[in-house]
Design a protein around this motif. Structure first.
Motif, PDB file in Angstrom:
ATOM      1  N   PHE A 300      20.014  31.686  23.029  1.00 44.58           N
ATOM      2  CA  PHE A 300      18.582  31.971  23.060  1.00 44.58           C
ATOM      3  C   PHE A 300      18.025  32.005  21.634  1.00 44.58           C
ATOM      4  O   PHE A 300      16.941  31.489  21.364  1.00 44.58           O
ATOM      5  CB  PHE A 300      18.351  33.309  23.770  1.00 44.58           C
ATOM      6  N   TYR A 301      18.776  32.581  20.701  1.00 46.92           N
ATOM      7  CA  TYR A 301      18.338  32.623  19.304  1.00 46.92           C
ATOM      8  C   TYR A 301      18.304  31.218  18.699  1.00 46.92           C
ATOM      9  O   TYR A 301      17.400  30.886  17.925  1.00 46.92           O
ATOM     10  CB  TYR A 301      19.249  33.526  18.473  1.00 46.92           C
ATOM     11  N   LYS A 302      19.266  30.406  19.063  1.00 47.55           N
ATOM     12  CA  LYS A 302      19.280  29.025  18.562  1.00 47.55           C
ATOM     13  C   LYS A 302      18.036  28.270  19.033  1.00 47.55           C
ATOM     14  O   LYS A 302      17.441  27.488  18.279  1.00 47.55           O
ATOM     15  CB  LYS A 302      20.551  28.308  19.022  1.00 47.55           C
ATOM     16  N   THR A 303      17.629  28.512  20.278  1.00 49.00           N
ATOM     17  CA  THR A 303      16.408  27.888  20.800  1.00 49.00           C
ATOM     18  C   THR A 303      15.193  28.303  19.981  1.00 49.00           C
ATOM     19  O   THR A 303      14.331  27.472  19.638  1.00 49.00           O
ATOM     20  CB  THR A 303      16.203  28.280  22.276  1.00 49.00           C
ATOM     21  N   ILE A 304      15.104  29.586  19.659  1.00 43.20           N
ATOM     22  CA  ILE A 304      13.974  30.087  18.862  1.00 43.20           C
ATOM     23  C   ILE A 304      13.970  29.432  17.479  1.00 43.20           C
ATOM     24  O   ILE A 304      12.904  29.064  16.954  1.00 43.20           O
ATOM     25  CB  ILE A 304      14.021  31.628  18.745  1.00 43.20           C
ATOM     26  N   ILE A 305      15.132  29.266  16.886  1.00 44.70           N
ATOM     27  CA  ILE A 305      15.241  28.614  15.570  1.00 44.70           C
ATOM     28  C   ILE A 305      14.680  27.197  15.638  1.00 44.70           C
ATOM     29  O   ILE A 305      13.806  26.813  14.850  1.00 44.70           O
ATOM     30  CB  ILE A 305      16.715  28.568  15.102  1.00 44.70           C
ATOM     31  N   THR A 306      15.169  26.422  16.586  1.00 44.24           N
ATOM     32  CA  THR A 306      14.780  25.007  16.652  1.00 44.24           C
ATOM     33  C   THR A 306      13.307  24.858  17.039  1.00 44.24           C
ATOM     34  O   THR A 306      12.596  24.010  16.488  1.00 44.24           O
ATOM     35  CB  THR A 306      15.662  24.234  17.644  1.00 44.24           C
ATOM     36  N   GLU A 307      12.822  25.697  17.950  1.00 41.16           N
ATOM     37  CA  GLU A 307      11.418  25.603  18.363  1.00 41.16           C
ATOM     38  C   GLU A 307      10.477  26.014  17.231  1.00 41.16           C
ATOM     39  O   GLU A 307       9.409  25.420  17.057  1.00 41.16           O
ATOM     40  CB  GLU A 307      11.166  26.494  19.586  1.00 41.16           C
ATOM     41  N   THR A 308      10.864  27.033  16.465  1.00 38.62           N
ATOM     42  CA  THR A 308       9.993  27.494  15.377  1.00 38.62           C
ATOM     43  C   THR A 308       9.949  26.470  14.253  1.00 38.62           C
ATOM     44  O   THR A 308       8.881  26.210  13.672  1.00 38.62           O
ATOM     45  CB  THR A 308      10.453  28.868  14.863  1.00 38.62           C
ATOM     46  N   ILE A 309      11.081  25.870  13.945  1.00 41.05           N
ATOM     47  CA  ILE A 309      11.083  24.790  12.953  1.00 41.05           C
ATOM     48  C   ILE A 309      10.196  23.640  13.429  1.00 41.05           C
ATOM     49  O   ILE A 309       9.400  23.091  12.659  1.00 41.05           O
ATOM     50  CB  ILE A 309      12.523  24.306  12.678  1.00 41.05           C
ATOM     51  N   SER A 310      10.296  23.292  14.704  1.00 44.01           N
ATOM     52  CA  SER A 310       9.471  22.204  15.245  1.00 44.01           C
ATOM     53  C   SER A 310       7.987  22.552  15.159  1.00 44.01           C
ATOM     54  O   SER A 310       7.153  21.692  14.853  1.00 44.01           O
ATOM     55  CB  SER A 310       9.848  21.928  16.700  1.00 44.01           C
ATOM     56  N   PHE A 311       7.641  23.821  15.434  1.00 44.21           N
ATOM     57  CA  PHE A 311       6.249  24.257  15.294  1.00 44.21           C
ATOM     58  C   PHE A 311       5.754  24.037  13.866  1.00 44.21           C
ATOM     59  O   PHE A 311       4.662  23.489  13.657  1.00 44.21           O
ATOM     60  CB  PHE A 311       6.099  25.737  15.671  1.00 44.21           C
ATOM     61  N   VAL A 312       6.518  24.475  12.894  1.00 44.80           N
ATOM     62  CA  VAL A 312       6.113  24.333  11.489  1.00 44.80           C
ATOM     63  C   VAL A 312       5.918  22.861  11.149  1.00 44.80           C
ATOM     64  O   VAL A 312       4.927  22.476  10.522  1.00 44.80           O
ATOM     65  CB  VAL A 312       7.156  24.993  10.554  1.00 44.80           C
ATOM     66  N   GLU A 313       6.849  22.034  11.589  1.00 44.10           N
ATOM     67  CA  GLU A 313       6.776  20.607  11.257  1.00 44.10           C
ATOM     68  C   GLU A 313       5.600  19.920  11.939  1.00 44.10           C
ATOM     69  O   GLU A 313       4.946  19.054  11.342  1.00 44.10           O
ATOM     70  CB  GLU A 313       8.097  19.930  11.638  1.00 44.10           C
ATOM     71  N   ARG A 314       5.303  20.307  13.158  1.00 44.91           N
ATOM     72  CA  ARG A 314       4.193  19.669  13.881  1.00 44.91           C
ATOM     73  C   ARG A 314       2.834  20.103  13.355  1.00 44.91           C
ATOM     74  O   ARG A 314       1.883  19.321  13.354  1.00 44.91           O
ATOM     75  CB  ARG A 314       4.270  20.000  15.382  1.00 44.91           C
ATOM     76  N   ASN A 315       2.730  21.354  12.930  1.00 48.62           N
ATOM     77  CA  ASN A 315       1.414  21.932  12.666  1.00 48.62           C
ATOM     78  C   ASN A 315       1.102  22.210  11.199  1.00 48.62           C
ATOM     79  O   ASN A 315      -0.072  22.339  10.848  1.00 48.62           O
ATOM     80  CB  ASN A 315       1.271  23.240  13.449  1.00 48.62           C
ATOM     81  N   LEU A 316       2.119  22.315  10.354  1.00 50.63           N
ATOM     82  CA  LEU A 316       1.876  22.741   8.975  1.00 50.63           C
ATOM     83  C   LEU A 316       2.408  21.766   7.924  1.00 50.63           C
ATOM     84  O   LEU A 316       2.275  22.027   6.726  1.00 50.63           O
ATOM     85  CB  LEU A 316       2.489  24.134   8.741  1.00 50.63           C
ATOM     86  N   ALA A 317       2.976  20.652   8.347  1.00 49.93           N
ATOM     87  CA  ALA A 317       3.543  19.705   7.381  1.00 49.93           C
ATOM     88  C   ALA A 317       2.440  18.945   6.647  1.00 49.93           C
ATOM     89  O   ALA A 317       1.480  18.470   7.257  1.00 49.93           O
ATOM     90  CB  ALA A 317       4.471  18.729   8.088  1.00 49.93           C
ATOM     91  N   SER A 318       2.577  18.844   5.340  1.00 50.52           N
ATOM     92  CA  SER A 318       1.648  18.081   4.505  1.00 50.52           C
ATOM     93  C   SER A 318       2.248  16.714   4.197  1.00 50.52           C
ATOM     94  O   SER A 318       3.466  16.583   4.051  1.00 50.52           O
ATOM     95  CB  SER A 318       1.397  18.841   3.200  1.00 50.52           C
ATOM     96  N   THR A 319       1.398  15.728   4.055  1.00 51.22           N
ATOM     97  CA  THR A 319       1.884  14.393   3.683  1.00 51.22           C
ATOM     98  C   THR A 319       2.449  14.382   2.265  1.00 51.22           C
ATOM     99  O   THR A 319       3.193  13.484   1.903  1.00 51.22           O
ATOM    100  CB  THR A 319       0.741  13.361   3.776  1.00 51.22           C
ATOM    101  N   TYR A 320       2.095  15.421   1.470  1.00 52.08           N
ATOM    102  CA  TYR A 320       2.616  15.485   0.099  1.00 52.08           C
ATOM    103  C   TYR A 320       4.077  15.939   0.046  1.00 52.08           C
ATOM    104  O   TYR A 320       4.762  15.713  -0.937  1.00 52.08           O
ATOM    105  CB  TYR A 320       1.769  16.447  -0.742  1.00 52.08           C
ATOM    106  N   GLY A 321       4.537  16.629   1.089  1.00 53.83           N
ATOM    107  CA  GLY A 321       5.934  17.062   1.103  1.00 53.83           C
ATOM    108  C   GLY A 321       6.129  18.554   1.251  1.00 53.83           C
ATOM    109  O   GLY A 321       7.212  18.999   1.616  1.00 53.83           O
ATOM    110  N   GLY A 322       5.100  19.357   0.994  1.00 54.68           N
ATOM    111  CA  GLY A 322       5.200  20.796   1.207  1.00 54.68           C
ATOM    112  C   GLY A 322       4.592  21.172   2.546  1.00 54.68           C
ATOM    113  O   GLY A 322       4.282  20.311   3.378  1.00 54.68           O
TER     114      GLY A 322
END
Length: 682
Positions: A300-322
């Motif tokens: 269950f914790y592993k699921t939270i890790i992967t889903e939260t990383i995916s959230f950050v990448e989908r919603n907060l990723a900049s084209t500059y790299g940060g």
């Protein structure tokens, strides 16, 4: 002590100066009729020249009540006229300029005993505060403006006296905590256990987190519980950590459709979030769940890790790299409504059967306002499956399909906007999150992404002399780094070195730390100032010590110095780290739950650390296997073919890979097998 003289009483299309600001939050105020300045020498000089008080309004892009006050007051031409005629008005993004926010927030706390944002402070032209409050309705704000303006003109001497007293109060607090005989402080196992006992008393053993509401994720507190379990085997510590981790991940503070955590929950059960999502929370929580996963192997914790990383990448990723700073709480539909569901709309997606509605506590009456539902669960997917006589795999397959369908529908709604500034400290937290996720899950892609963010910071934020910039927006930086930028970046680079053995990152971590020590450290206090010695002077030069939703820059820097002392075999780093802990130990003992990162450091000093060196042709793969386990007391170094650090000298074997487990530079018999190394660390 100072006297409180004042109390809070219960042209179209034209842009102001904030149109060219680097902060998206400031740019949002560019169409206000208020004649806003940014905080700079020109604004202060204008205040002195015109003999007007400063009106310093502080907020951030994802702050709901900041937006409310803007609409009610700052967009009103009559209110703006009153502000412009009587004050020099300055707008501050607290995330870009936490140094300014720290001063005026503490002034507010001294005056009223509380604080929050929006923060509205009034100061002399030199920046010394004489009054501060938070949100005001339009009528209350107008009354306050009149009262402040009248007092500044008619009772000027008393206002100056209050400003001097308030500024002295802020400065005195700064140095009250280190006036102890630091050489007499003992940091031993009993002292460490006392810290745990105090933190445990504050812990909500039913709902997790700190007792009461609202509930903020406090990653450092839960990290301390995990560390205590590791050192002592105390099951109470692991149980308390697990309750917090489970309740947060099942609660409405977690986005069950898109992943990621909101900033806090308004209730004690974590059900109803305050809806903004911050990069700093999610980065720290990724790291926390990876450590819990390493200990428990709970999927269950592993699921939270992967889903939260995916959230950050989908919603907060900049084209500059940060990565961007946050997602707003508000949309054009209203605060939080992007995340809410009417039962009828929910069942259009999930079907008329009640299994998913039951799992997510969706009802016709609603569990939030006006018949709306926030999705949260009372059981993990595995537990719920068993209750409903399904196999976990069956239910989780259905759950994943439902989440995907709900996300497709929700994405057609007006989405929350992102605050697109990129902050050094928060991106450093994301480097660490990726590196932690890499060793916990074995996903190589996470290491590559950690490297990408680190290279972004190295290229855009770091100068050749080790100095850092704070912010990045559309290819430009404009603000010098603060201590948290230095501490978190050095910490992230140390972590990146420990998982990759790329010497570049530890070299840069040392350079950054040396620059910070030269420019921020106070030998008298034994602590670091938040601002550099060569930065423009504010009314008070403050130090940050308390660990809150984000651990303090001093506690993180103390951990960095401890690690560098081991890696470079240099006692000068360790000595500063110990002195820092001793300087604040009185405060830590009094309020350990709000100094949890310091408690973690106390654990390392009381129980000791291991120097673990992995040397040889398979050093990278052996290190990856080694770090699958949670090893909070290990400083890990290594190389495949070079002896490029002091503790690596004379340890390179021929045609094999060895793991050296050492304490105080005395090594146990080197071993080839990772499981043998784990046994030596116990």
């Amino acid at each position: 002590m100072f006297i409180i003289l004042l109390s809070a009483c219960s042209s179209a299309g034209k842009k102001n100066r904030l149109a060219t600001a680097s902060s998206p939050y400031l740019q949002e105020h560019a169409d206000n009729p208020v004649d806003w300045h940014e905080w700079n020498d020109e604004a202060l000089a204008t205040a002195k020249k015109e003999n007007k008080p400063l009106l310093v309004s502080i907020g951030y892009a994802s702050c709901h009540w900041c937006h409310v006050m803007e609409k009610e007051s700052f967009m009103d031409t009559a209110v703006a006229r009153m502000m412009n005629e009587n004050f020099i008005c300055i707008k501050v993004d607290r995330e870009e300029r936490p140094d300014i926010d720290n001063i005026y927030m503490y002034a507010c706390q001294l005056i009223s005993g509380g604080g929050g944002w929006p923060l509205n402070a009034f100061a002399l032209p030199d920046g010394k505060p004489f009054f501060a409050g938070t949100y005001y309705s339009k009528s209350g704000w107008l009354s306050l403006l009149k009262e402040i303006s009248k007092a500044f003109k008619e009772k000027h001497d008393l206002v100056v006296k209050q400003a001097d007293g308030l500024t002295k109060g802020i400065a005195d607090e700064e140095f009250s905590f280190y006036k102890v005989d630091s050489t007499a402080v003992v940091i031993n196992n009993q002292a460490y256990q006392n810290l745990f006992d105090s933190v445990y008393l504050k812990t909500d053993t039913i709902n997790g987190g700190i007792k009461g509401s609202p509930k903020f994720p406090m990653p450092a507190v839960t990290e301390f519980l995990l560390q205590n379990y590791y050192f002592t085997g105390n099951k109470k510590a692991l149980d308390a950590a697990s309750i917090t981790l489970n309740k947060m991940a099942l609660g409405g503070i977690y986005d069950h459709i898109d992943g990621g955590f909101a900033r806090y929950a308004t209730d004690k059960e974590w059900h109803i979030p305050h809806f903004e999502k911050m990069l700093y929370d999610n980065a720290q929580l990724i790291s926390l769940y990876t450590h819990a996963y390493q200990i428990t192997q709970n999927d269950f914790y592993k699921t939270i890790i992967t889903e939260t990383i995916s959230f950050v990448e989908r919603n907060l990723a900049s084209t500059y790299g940060g990565y961007y700073s946050s997602l707003n709480a508000d949309t054009e539909d209203g605060e939080g409504l992007f995340y809410a569901w009417k039962e009828s709309d929910f069942k259009k997606v999930t079907g008329s059967e009640n299994l998913m509605a039951e799992y997510f506590n969706v009802t016709s009456l609603g569990n939030w306002n006006k018949g709306n539902n926030i999705l949260f669960s009372s059981y993990t997917p595995q537990e719920f499956a068993i209750l409903k006589n399904q196999t976990p795999d069956q239910f989780i397959t259905l759950l994943n399909k439902t989440q995907k369908s709900l996300l497709e529908v929700r994405n057609k709604r007006a989405k929350p906007t992102a605050d697109t500034k990129i902050l050094t400290a928060w991106n450093a937290m994301m480097i660490k999150a990726y590196a932690d996720a890499y060793v916990a899950t074995g996903t190589e892609e996470y290491l590559a992404k950690a490297m990408n963010v680190a290279k972004f910071l190295e290229k855009n934020m770091l100068s050749n002399n080790g100095s850092l910039k704070r912010n990045f927006k559309e290819g430009k930086t404009s603000i010098n780094g603060f201590l948290d930028d230095y501490a978190w970046t050095a910490s992230a680079f140390i972590k990146l070195y420990s998982v990759s053995f790329d010497i570049n990152w530890i070299t840069l971590a040392k350079q950054i730390t040396d620059h910070a020590t030269k420019n921020f450290y106070s030998k008298d206090a034994g602590l670091f100032y938040y601002t550099a010695s060569n930065d423009p002077k504010l009314a008070v030069r403050k130090m940050e010590v308390d660990d809150d939703a984000i651990p303090s820059s001093n506690s993180v820097m103390a951990g960095v110095l401890h690690s560098l002392g081991v890696i470079y075999d240099d006692s000068s780093y360790n000595n500063i780290s110990k002195r820092m802990l001793r300087s604040v130990v009185t405060k830590v003992d009094l309020f350990p739950a709000y100094h949890a990162q310091w408690c973690n450091l106390a654990g390392l000093f009381s129980h000791g650390t291991y120097e673990v060196v992995v040397m040889g042709k398979d050093a990278i793969s052996k290190n990856k296997e080694l770090q699958k386990k949670y090893l909070p007391n290990c400083v890990i170094m290594g190389e495949t073919d070079k002896e490029n650090l002091p503790l690596l000298e004379n340890k390179m074997p021929e045609n094999k890979t060895l793991i050296y487990v050492c304490t105080n530079k005395v090594c146990k018999k080197p071993v080839e097998n990772v499981s043998e190394a784990w046994n030596q660390v116990k």
